[in-house]
Design a protein around this motif. Structure first.
Motif, PDB file in Angstrom:
ATOM      1  N   ILE A   1       3.284  -1.534  -4.269  1.00  0.00           N
ATOM      2  CA  ILE A   1       2.030  -0.605  -4.114  1.00  0.00           C
ATOM      3  C   ILE A   1       1.140  -1.371  -3.360  1.00  0.00           C
ATOM      4  CG2 ILE A   1       1.249  -1.651  -6.503  1.00  0.00           C
ATOM      5  CD1 ILE A   1      -0.120   1.177  -6.840  1.00  0.00           C
ATOM      6  N   GLY A   2       0.164  -0.742  -2.588  1.00  0.00           N
ATOM      7  CA  GLY A   2      -0.926  -1.584  -1.618  1.00  0.00           C
ATOM      8  C   GLY A   2      -1.982  -0.554  -1.061  1.00  0.00           C
ATOM      9  N   GLY A   3      -2.841  -1.213  -0.334  1.00  0.00           N
ATOM     10  CA  GLY A   3      -3.781  -0.458   0.153  1.00  0.00           C
ATOM     11  C   GLY A   3      -4.723  -1.416   0.951  1.00  0.00           C
TER      12      GLY A   3
ATOM     13  N   PRO B   1      -8.461  -4.324  -6.290  1.00  0.00           N
ATOM     14  CA  PRO B   1      -8.193  -4.514  -7.776  1.00  0.00           C
ATOM     15  C   PRO B   1      -7.104  -3.144  -8.656  1.00  0.00           C
ATOM     16  CG  PRO B   1     -10.369  -3.567  -7.224  1.00  0.00           C
ATOM     17  CD  PRO B   1      -9.770  -4.020  -6.143  1.00  0.00           C
ATOM     18  N   ILE B   2      -7.031  -2.272  -7.908  1.00  0.00           N
ATOM     19  CA  ILE B   2      -6.071  -0.990  -8.384  1.00  0.00           C
ATOM     20  C   ILE B   2      -4.712  -1.525  -7.999  1.00  0.00           C
ATOM     21  CG2 ILE B   2      -5.182   1.278  -7.622  1.00  0.00           C
ATOM     22  CD1 ILE B   2      -7.994   1.863  -6.796  1.00  0.00           C
ATOM     23  N   VAL B   3      -4.472  -2.462  -6.761  1.00  0.00           N
ATOM     24  CA  VAL B   3      -3.206  -2.795  -6.358  1.00  0.00           C
ATOM     25  C   VAL B   3      -2.791  -3.886  -7.520  1.00  0.00           C
ATOM     26  CG1 VAL B   3      -1.823  -4.316  -4.925  1.00  0.00           C
ATOM     27  CG2 VAL B   3      -3.315  -2.407  -4.025  1.00  0.00           C
ATOM     28  N   VAL B   4      -3.557  -4.842  -7.853  1.00  0.00           N
ATOM     29  CA  VAL B   4      -3.349  -6.035  -9.018  1.00  0.00           C
ATOM     30  C   VAL B   4      -3.118  -5.264 -10.249  1.00  0.00           C
ATOM     31  CG1 VAL B   4      -4.168  -8.003 -10.131  1.00  0.00           C
ATOM     32  CG2 VAL B   4      -4.464  -7.672  -7.706  1.00  0.00           C
TER      33      VAL B   4
ATOM     34  N   LEU C   1       6.111  -3.545 -10.235  1.00  0.00           N
ATOM     35  CA  LEU C   1       5.761  -3.075  -8.639  1.00  0.00           C
ATOM     36  C   LEU C   1       5.341  -4.241  -8.199  1.00  0.00           C
ATOM     37  CD1 LEU C   1       4.420   0.346  -9.205  1.00  0.00           C
ATOM     38  CD2 LEU C   1       6.682  -0.209  -8.524  1.00  0.00           C
ATOM     39  N   ASN C   2       5.656  -4.688  -6.861  1.00  0.00           N
ATOM     40  CA  ASN C   2       5.189  -5.701  -5.966  1.00  0.00           C
ATOM     41  C   ASN C   2       3.814  -5.251  -5.286  1.00  0.00           C
ATOM     42  OD1 ASN C   2       7.516  -7.588  -6.384  1.00  0.00           O
ATOM     43  ND2 ASN C   2       8.506  -5.964  -5.698  1.00  0.00           N
ATOM     44  N   GLY C   3       2.771  -6.153  -5.225  1.00  0.00           N
ATOM     45  CA  GLY C   3       1.444  -5.745  -4.483  1.00  0.00           C
ATOM     46  C   GLY C   3       1.488  -6.048  -3.026  1.00  0.00           C
ATOM     47  N   PHE C   4       0.805  -5.410  -2.155  1.00  0.00           N
ATOM     48  CA  PHE C   4       0.658  -5.852  -0.834  1.00  0.00           C
ATOM     49  C   PHE C   4      -0.879  -5.278  -0.383  1.00  0.00           C
ATOM     50  CE2 PHE C   4       2.665  -1.654  -0.262  1.00  0.00           C
ATOM     51  CZ  PHE C   4       1.799  -1.253   0.921  1.00  0.00           C
ATOM     52  N   LEU C   5      -1.523  -6.265   0.543  1.00  0.00           N
ATOM     53  CA  LEU C   5      -3.016  -5.875   0.791  1.00  0.00           C
ATOM     54  C   LEU C   5      -2.886  -5.427   2.271  1.00  0.00           C
ATOM     55  CD1 LEU C   5      -4.915  -8.144  -1.295  1.00  0.00           C
ATOM     56  CD2 LEU C   5      -4.278  -5.737  -1.965  1.00  0.00           C
ATOM     57  N   VAL C   6      -3.687  -4.636   2.768  1.00  0.00           N
ATOM     58  CA  VAL C   6      -3.784  -4.347   4.235  1.00  0.00           C
ATOM     59  C   VAL C   6      -4.925  -4.827   4.775  1.00  0.00           C
ATOM     60  CG1 VAL C   6      -3.664  -2.544   6.014  1.00  0.00           C
ATOM     61  CG2 VAL C   6      -2.198  -2.336   3.789  1.00  0.00           C
ATOM     62  N   ARG C   7      -4.824  -5.872   5.938  1.00  0.00           N
ATOM     63  CA  ARG C   7      -6.026  -6.343   6.500  1.00  0.00           C
ATOM     64  C   ARG C   7      -6.628  -5.067   7.100  1.00  0.00           C
ATOM     65  NH1 ARG C   7      -7.279 -11.735   6.833  1.00  0.00           N
ATOM     66  NH2 ARG C   7      -5.675 -13.114   5.763  1.00  0.00           N
ATOM     67  N   LYS C   8      -7.865  -5.232   7.378  1.00  0.00           N
ATOM     68  CA  LYS C   8      -8.677  -4.268   8.373  1.00  0.00           C
ATOM     69  C   LYS C   8      -8.186  -4.431   9.676  1.00  0.00           C
ATOM     70  CE  LYS C   8     -12.373  -3.241   5.240  1.00  0.00           C
ATOM     71  NZ  LYS C   8     -13.744  -3.030   5.061  1.00  0.00           N
TER      72      LYS C   8
ATOM     73  N   GLU D   1      -0.316  -8.554   3.605  1.00  0.00           N
ATOM     74  CA  GLU D   1      -0.344  -9.674   3.010  1.00  0.00           C
ATOM     75  C   GLU D   1       0.291  -9.414   1.753  1.00  0.00           C
ATOM     76  OE1 GLU D   1      -1.214 -12.650   3.963  1.00  0.00           O
ATOM     77  OE2 GLU D   1      -2.591 -12.362   5.470  1.00  0.00           O
ATOM     78  N   GLY D   2       1.155 -10.399   1.116  1.00  0.00           N
ATOM     79  CA  GLY D   2       1.674 -10.211  -0.154  1.00  0.00           C
ATOM     80  C   GLY D   2       3.103  -9.601   0.159  1.00  0.00           C
ATOM     81  N   PHE D   3       3.575  -8.556  -0.605  1.00  0.00           N
ATOM     82  CA  PHE D   3       5.116  -8.227  -0.709  1.00  0.00           C
ATOM     83  C   PHE D   3       5.480  -7.562   0.734  1.00  0.00           C
ATOM     84  CE2 PHE D   3       8.115  -4.681  -1.142  1.00  0.00           C
ATOM     85  CZ  PHE D   3       9.174  -5.382  -1.665  1.00  0.00           C
TER      86      PHE D   3
END
Length: 228
Positions: free
Chosen positions: A74-76, A83-86, A95-102, A114-116
């Motif tokens: 799950i990511g965004g 905070p939703i991902v975490v 569920l593994n988390g990932f974040l998308v840089r702008k 970043e992350g998964f």
């Protein structure tokens, strides 16, 4: 005066109450899109709240499971999704988390995700507020470019008047787009909580002082003993 019989709300109902109490404001606001609005929703004051984070994780996870998406991740887009991902990742325990840089970072590995990072993994994209849908679409495109298979897209609150749904649905297809709440839902609950003719409006399930069931005066959640 209207008195209400206390009943334990569902996680979804309690999350809506917290959003209406902590995140919704009426006034004159300029949005990131450049448009003006008579209200503003800052979901992070709820999703970063201790109880709000618990509820966010549970409500999103329940929706994901009910729809049978079975994602691995799950990511965004940072930072509305962070905070939703975490919360969902911790609540699920799987569920593994990932974040998308702008934008891709200009040092180190230069990666945007970043992350998964497992190519071909099934993933759900999340966001806090969908207005025009721009941030959600950025996350969808970046995740697909990396190699994730998008099985669903979710936002906590959709501002329907902005008309972003069509753009998000087009970008997400064939994955579905789901909004947990609309801004109308949050506004309605906010007005209920601030209605001076209704003395008993509990904005959370327990007294913030002692943890007993709340029967309280807005805007504080208090039991009978601590309501003053």
């Amino acid at each position: 005066m209207v008195s209400l019989t206390f009943a334990m709300p569902s996680p979804r109902q309690e999350l809506l109450r917290l959003l209406a109490h902590k995140s919704f404001k009426l006034g004159d606001f300029k949005l990131s899109s450049g448009a003006s609005s008579d209200y503003y929703i800052d979901c992070r004051t709820t999703t970063l709240d201790a109880r709000g984070a618990q509820l966010t994780g549970q409500v999103f996870l329940d929706e994901i499971r009910q729809r049978g998406w079975k994602p691995q991740a799950i990511g965004g887009l940072t930072m509305g999704a962070d905070p939703i991902v975490v919360a969902v990742s911790v609540t699920s325990g799987e569920l593994n988390g990932f974040l998308v840089r702008k934008a891709e970072k200009q040092h180190g590995t230069g990666q945007r995700i970043e992350g998964f990072r497992q190519k071909a993994a099934k993933a759900v994209i999340v966001d806090d507020v969908c207005t025009t849908g721009g941030s959600t679409i950025q996350a969808i495109e970046a995740a697909r470019e990396f190699g994730f298979e998008i099985v669903g897209v979710m936002c906590l609150v959709e501002r329907k008047e902005a008309g972003g749904r069509a753009s998000v649905e087009k970008a997400a297809a064939p994955a579905p787009f789901v909004a947990i709440f609309s801004s109308d839902d949050v506004r309605k609950e906010h007005l209920l909580q601030t209605d001076e003719t209704n003395e008993f409006v509990a904005v959370s399930t327990t007294c913030e002082v002692c943890g007993k069931p709340a029967v309280t005066y807005h805007p504080r959640s208090r039991c009978k003993e601590h309501k003053i």
